[in-house]
Every structure is written in structure tokens, then in C-alpha cells.
Design an enzyme around this catalytic site. Structure first.
Site, PDB file in Angstrom:
ATOM      1  N   GLU A 261       0.816  -0.998  -0.103  1.00  0.00           N
ATOM      2  CA  GLU A 261       0.153  -0.368   0.357  1.00  0.00           C
ATOM      3  C   GLU A 261       0.736   0.638  -0.007  1.00  0.00           C
ATOM      4  O   GLU A 261       2.036   1.279   0.563  1.00  0.00           O
ATOM      5  CB  GLU A 261      -1.297  -0.483   1.153  1.00  0.00           C
ATOM      6  CG  GLU A 261      -2.289  -1.095   1.404  1.00  0.00           C
ATOM      7  CD  GLU A 261      -3.399  -1.255   2.174  1.00  0.00           C
ATOM      8  OE1 GLU A 261      -3.719  -1.922   2.387  1.00  0.00           O
ATOM      9  OE2 GLU A 261      -3.020   0.220   3.268  1.00  0.00           O
ATOM     10  N   HIS A 279      -8.577   0.821   1.034  1.00  0.00           N
ATOM     11  CA  HIS A 279      -8.158   0.217   2.677  1.00  0.00           C
ATOM     12  C   HIS A 279      -9.757   1.195   3.961  1.00  0.00           C
ATOM     13  O   HIS A 279      -9.357   2.286   4.588  1.00  0.00           O
ATOM     14  CB  HIS A 279      -7.008   1.002   3.394  1.00  0.00           C
ATOM     15  CG  HIS A 279      -6.280  -0.070   4.186  1.00  0.00           C
ATOM     16  ND1 HIS A 279      -5.178  -0.373   4.847  1.00  0.00           N
ATOM     17  CD2 HIS A 279      -7.349  -0.099   5.779  1.00  0.00           C
ATOM     18  CE1 HIS A 279      -5.428  -1.150   6.269  1.00  0.00           C
ATOM     19  NE2 HIS A 279      -6.273  -1.235   6.024  1.00  0.00           N
TER      20      HIS A 279
HETATM   21  P1  NAP Z   1      -8.973 -10.677  16.707  1.00  0.00           P
HETATM   22  O1  NAP Z   1      -9.720 -10.013  17.902  1.00  0.00           O
HETATM   23  O2  NAP Z   1      -7.585 -10.460  17.929  1.00  0.00           O
HETATM   24  O3  NAP Z   1      -8.788 -11.553  15.968  1.00  0.00           O
HETATM   25  C1  NAP Z   1      -7.659 -12.121  14.879  1.00  0.00           C
HETATM   26  C2  NAP Z   1      -8.302 -13.572  14.771  1.00  0.00           C
HETATM   27  O4  NAP Z   1      -6.737 -14.034  13.954  1.00  0.00           O
HETATM   28  C3  NAP Z   1      -8.379 -14.714  16.352  1.00  0.00           C
HETATM   29  O5  NAP Z   1      -9.391 -15.262  15.538  1.00  0.00           O
HETATM   30  C4  NAP Z   1      -6.653 -15.484  15.473  1.00  0.00           C
HETATM   31  O6  NAP Z   1      -7.146 -16.763  16.373  1.00  0.00           O
HETATM   32  C5  NAP Z   1      -6.710 -15.368  14.214  1.00  0.00           C
HETATM   33  N1  NAP Z   1      -5.302 -15.935  14.210  1.00  0.00           N
HETATM   34  C6  NAP Z   1      -4.320 -15.478  14.273  1.00  0.00           C
HETATM   35  N2  NAP Z   1      -3.139 -15.990  13.925  1.00  0.00           N
HETATM   36  C7  NAP Z   1      -4.418 -16.917  13.010  1.00  0.00           C
HETATM   37  C8  NAP Z   1      -3.426 -18.087  12.351  1.00  0.00           C
HETATM   38  N3  NAP Z   1      -2.305 -17.796  11.711  1.00  0.00           N
HETATM   39  N4  NAP Z   1      -4.122 -18.761  11.842  1.00  0.00           N
HETATM   40  C9  NAP Z   1      -5.332 -18.464  12.039  1.00  0.00           C
HETATM   41  N5  NAP Z   1      -6.015 -17.506  12.521  1.00  0.00           N
HETATM   42  C10 NAP Z   1      -5.209 -16.418  13.241  1.00  0.00           C
HETATM   43  O7  NAP Z   1      -8.536  -9.013  15.622  1.00  0.00           O
HETATM   44  P2  NAP Z   1      -9.839  -8.478  15.294  1.00  0.00           P
HETATM   45  O8  NAP Z   1     -10.110  -7.131  15.473  1.00  0.00           O
HETATM   46  O9  NAP Z   1     -10.602  -9.426  14.737  1.00  0.00           O
HETATM   47  O10 NAP Z   1      -9.274  -7.756  13.173  1.00  0.00           O
HETATM   48  C11 NAP Z   1      -7.726  -8.637  12.667  1.00  0.00           C
HETATM   49  C12 NAP Z   1      -7.265  -7.754  12.154  1.00  0.00           C
HETATM   50  O11 NAP Z   1      -8.367  -7.085  10.914  1.00  0.00           O
HETATM   51  C13 NAP Z   1      -6.515  -7.133  12.309  1.00  0.00           C
HETATM   52  O12 NAP Z   1      -5.556  -7.180  13.391  1.00  0.00           O
HETATM   53  C14 NAP Z   1      -6.042  -6.204  11.209  1.00  0.00           C
HETATM   54  O13 NAP Z   1      -5.435  -6.353  10.662  1.00  0.00           O
HETATM   55  C15 NAP Z   1      -7.407  -6.085  10.484  1.00  0.00           C
HETATM   56  N6  NAP Z   1      -8.052  -4.642  10.347  1.00  0.00           N
HETATM   57  C16 NAP Z   1      -8.441  -3.857   9.123  1.00  0.00           C
HETATM   58  C17 NAP Z   1      -9.633  -3.046   9.165  1.00  0.00           C
HETATM   59  C18 NAP Z   1      -9.093  -2.491   7.636  1.00  0.00           C
HETATM   60  O14 NAP Z   1      -9.431  -1.007   7.536  1.00  0.00           O
HETATM   61  N7  NAP Z   1      -9.165  -2.959   6.423  1.00  0.00           N
HETATM   62  C19 NAP Z   1      -9.925  -2.680  10.220  1.00  0.00           C
HETATM   63  C20 NAP Z   1      -9.535  -3.553  11.425  1.00  0.00           C
HETATM   64  C21 NAP Z   1      -9.008  -4.551  11.545  1.00  0.00           C
HETATM   65  P3  NAP Z   1      -5.896 -17.738  17.289  1.00  0.00           P
HETATM   66  O15 NAP Z   1      -5.566 -16.520  17.817  1.00  0.00           O
HETATM   67  O16 NAP Z   1      -7.118 -18.534  17.757  1.00  0.00           O
HETATM   68  O17 NAP Z   1      -5.198 -18.378  15.554  1.00  0.00           O
END
Ligand code: NAP
Length: 319
Positions: A261, A279
Site C-alpha cells: 500500500e 483500505h
Molecule cells: P482479533 O480479535 O485479535 O482476531 C484475530 C483472529 O485471527 C483470531 O481469531 C486469531 O485466532 C486468528 N489468528 C491469528 N493468527 C492466526 C493464524 N496464524 N491462522 C489462523 N488464524 C489466526 O483481531 P480483530 O479485531 O478481529 O482484527 C483482525 C485484523 O483485521 C487486525 O489485526 C487488522 O490487521 C485487520 N483490520 C483491518 C481493517 C481495515 O481497515 N481493513 C480494520 C480493522 C482491522 P487464534 O489466535 O486462535 O489463531
């Protein structure tokens, strides 16, 4: 207390910051250059950073010993070397929960935009192509009964699951640790990829998830399946994705995030079966204000009250 804010923030957030701190405020939508960032942080007590600001040893050295808190204006904190901060006693905070709904909504919007050919239809009309309603014209795919495979089932994945279930989709997920508190089927990543009509990524970007979806994983997907990424660009190997889309081994992709990006892979730009978004996952005013207010309260807690905020991100020693 002096706080450096690296980018323009919503007005309400700026006012709240000004009410509590002396601000070094960069009133611009463009990120600072690296040298601007390094000189801007010198001697500050707190920092408000964006996902494009790399916070590492070099930056922490440039800030000096007064720096006590880095409030990252995002839930993902892959731009921050959290351990380097921890070694210096600097608290890092993020903005969980308040952006969950907005990001989940955008994910569903992207799925619909791609499967119901909304963006393609818009482009078609703007080209002034001749058309008339016909029983077989520009047919898309409905969501009801389709299998949604979520890679990651944290805050955002779970909200996408809830919204998709309301639309009649069948939800399964793959995480490292299966959850016992959800009504969705846990699958291995391989099985999930082979089974889903829509694969949607909701993991953080970590060393482990970098290119989690590459050529071998894309090869497991069905030729009718689509890939959606609203997590972080580098979770998907973009060149491998372009290969799969060009070879039609998968049917489409909807992307809110990109590997380099703001650059968007030219091969993806050329494809009709790809929907692209700059984004915008958390991009609603109320969400961006709420994210900003979490940053403000984190700065206040650390700098004015001497407390560790609830949204401090975990370090290796706190696990
Ligand atoms: P979260 O609550 O921490 O959830 C992350 C999930 O990913 C958990 O279920 C975790 O489970 C899983 N995970 C981690 N490592 C993994 C792996 N190697 N394989 C499979 N699953 C895995 O985070 P969230 O609040 O949902 O946010 C997720 C991500 O979305 C953020 O980190 C950010 O980068 C992105 N995001 C993007 C935007 C955008 O503007 N597009 C906005 C907000 C967030 P386990 O630990 O059990 O594997």
C-alpha cells in the site's frame, strides 16, 4: 505533556487531544516522510501513530527517554515493534472493538459487490454499453446457502459470521485454537479453503500469517470460490493471487488491503472479476472518532493518571 500526532484526525479528536496535551500536530492526510517522522518525535511524551508509521528502535531512539506511550490509531499493530517498546517501558495501545462493526459491514459489502457484480455493472453502464433487461443478463450469485470460510474468528471475524448468518450463509472458520463458544464449524485451513464458496481473511499480520494465503493455498480453493481480504495485504501473496485469478483457478477477489500500500498490483487492476477498495474497513466518521477517542483516553491514562489502559497490547512477557 507533549504529544505528536502524525496525521490529521477528526476535529472532535483533535479538540480532545488539545484539551489535555501540548500538540505537535501534522495537519495532513499524507504520511510524514521518515526523516520528518524521526525529527517530529524528538522529546515527546506520547505519540499517536497510524498504520503507515513504522515504530521501531530507530524511531524510539529518535524520540528519546521521555516517550511513555504509543497510541496506534488502528486495531492492527504490525507497524509497531511492541517488544522494542516494552524493553523501554513504553506502553503501546490499539483501537479494538470500536471498528469491528464497520469493518465487518465493509466485508459483507465487498462480498455482495463482487458476487452481485455491482462494480462491474457500474463500470459497464459508465462505458455506455448497450443493454436491456434479459433473463440471462449479467447473472451473479446470491448469498443464501453459500459457504463462508473465515480465516480468523476474533472480534471482526465473529461479527462477519453473525452478519453472514443473518443473510443465510453457512459459516465455518479456521484459527490456531478452535473456539468452544461459537456455533460455527471449526476446520483446518486446508479443509476450509477446499470447502468454502467465499474465503474471508480476518487474522492480524504477524510473521506466521505473512503470505498465509499463497499459491499452494489458492490451489486448494474451488474454481467458483472468491477470496476477500479486509485484514492486511501481506497476508495474501498478491502475485500468486493474480496468477490464480488470471488462470481462473478461483472466480474472483475483493480486496480492501494490499501488499505494498498504497500501490495496487497492476495485474489486479486489469481484471474484471476483482473489486478493489482503498483500505476503507474502519472508514466511517463515527468509527474514526471512536478510534481517536480510544487513543486520547490511552494517552491520558498513561501520561496523566499513571495507569495502564485496558487497550494496551500484550507483550511477550505479559503472555
Ligand atoms: P482479533 O480479535 O485479535 O482476531 C484475530 C483472529 O485471527 C483470531 O481469531 C486469531 O485466532 C486468528 N489468528 C491469528 N493468527 C492466526 C493464524 N496464524 N491462522 C489462523 N488464524 C489466526 O483481531 P480483530 O479485531 O478481529 O482484527 C483482525 C485484523 O483485521 C487486525 O489485526 C487488522 O490487521 C485487520 N483490520 C483491518 C481493517 C481495515 O481497515 N481493513 C480494520 C480493522 C482491522 P487464534 O489466535 O486462535 O489463531
Amino acid at each position: 505533556m507533549e504529544v505528536y500526532v502524525t496525521r490529521r484526525v477528526p476535529e472532535r479528536v483533535r479538540e480532545e487531544l488539545e484539551a489535555s496535551f501540548h500538540l505537535r500536530y501534522r495537519d495532513s492526510e499524507q504520511p510524514p516522510t521518515r526523516s520528518e517522522l524521526l525529527s517530529g518525535v524528538a522529546g515527546v511524551d506520547g505519540l499517536v501513530t497510524m498504520l503507515t508509521d513504522r515504530v521501531d528502535d530507530e524511531l524510539l531512539d529518535a524520540a528519546g527517554p521521555s516517550l511513555r506511550v504509543v497510541a496506534n490509531y488502528a486495531v492492527g499493530y504490525d507497524n509497531v515493534d511492541v517488544e522494542a517498546c516494552a524493553r523501554r517501558g513504553i506502553v503501546v495501545t490499539n483501537t479494538p472493538d470500536v471498528l469491528t462493526r464497520a469493518t465487518a459491514e465493509l466485508t459483507i459489502a465487498l462480498v455482495l459487490a463482487l458476487l452481485r457484480r455491482i462494480v462491474e455493472g457500474d463500470r459497464f453502464l459508465r462505458r455506455r454499453e448497450p443493454w436491456i433487461w434479459a433473463p440471462t443478463f449479467m447473472l451473479g450469485i446470491g448469498l443464501e446457502g453459500r459457504r463462508l470460510g473465515l480465516v480468523g474468528l476474533g472480534r471482526i471475524g465473529l461479527e462477519v459470521a453473525r452478519l453472514a448468518s443473518a443473510l443465510g450463509m453457512e459459516v465455518a472458520y479456521a484459527t490456531r485454537t478452535p473456539r468452544c463458544d461459537v456455533p460455527y464449524e471449526a476446520l483446518s485451513l486446508r479443509d476450509l479453503l477446499a470447502h468454502a464458496d467465499v474465503v474471508s481473511i480476518h487474522t492480524p499480520l504477524t510473521q506466521e500469517t505473512h503470505h498465509l494465503i499463497g499459491a499452494p493455498e489458492l490451489a486448494l480453493m474451488r474454481p467458483t470460490a472468491i477470496l476477500v481480504n479486509t485484514a492486511r495485504g501481506p497476508v495474501v501473496d498478491e502475485e500468486a493471487l493474480a496468477d490464480a485469478l488470471e488462470a481462473k483457478t478461483i472466480a474472483g477477489a475483493a480486496l480492501d488491503v494490499f501488499e505494498r500500500e498504497p500501490e495496487v498490483c497492476a495485474r489486479l487492476l486489469a481484471l474484471e472479476n476483482v473489486v478493489l477498495c482503498p483500505h476503507l474497513g474502519s472508514a466511517t466518521l463515527e468509527t474514526r472518532e471512536a478510534m481517536g477517542m480510544l487513543c486520547v483516553s490511552a494517552l491520558r491514562e498513561v501520561l496523566l493518571e499513571g495507569r495502564t489502559p485496558a487497550n494496551a497490547v500484550p507483550t511477550q512477557s505479559s503472555h
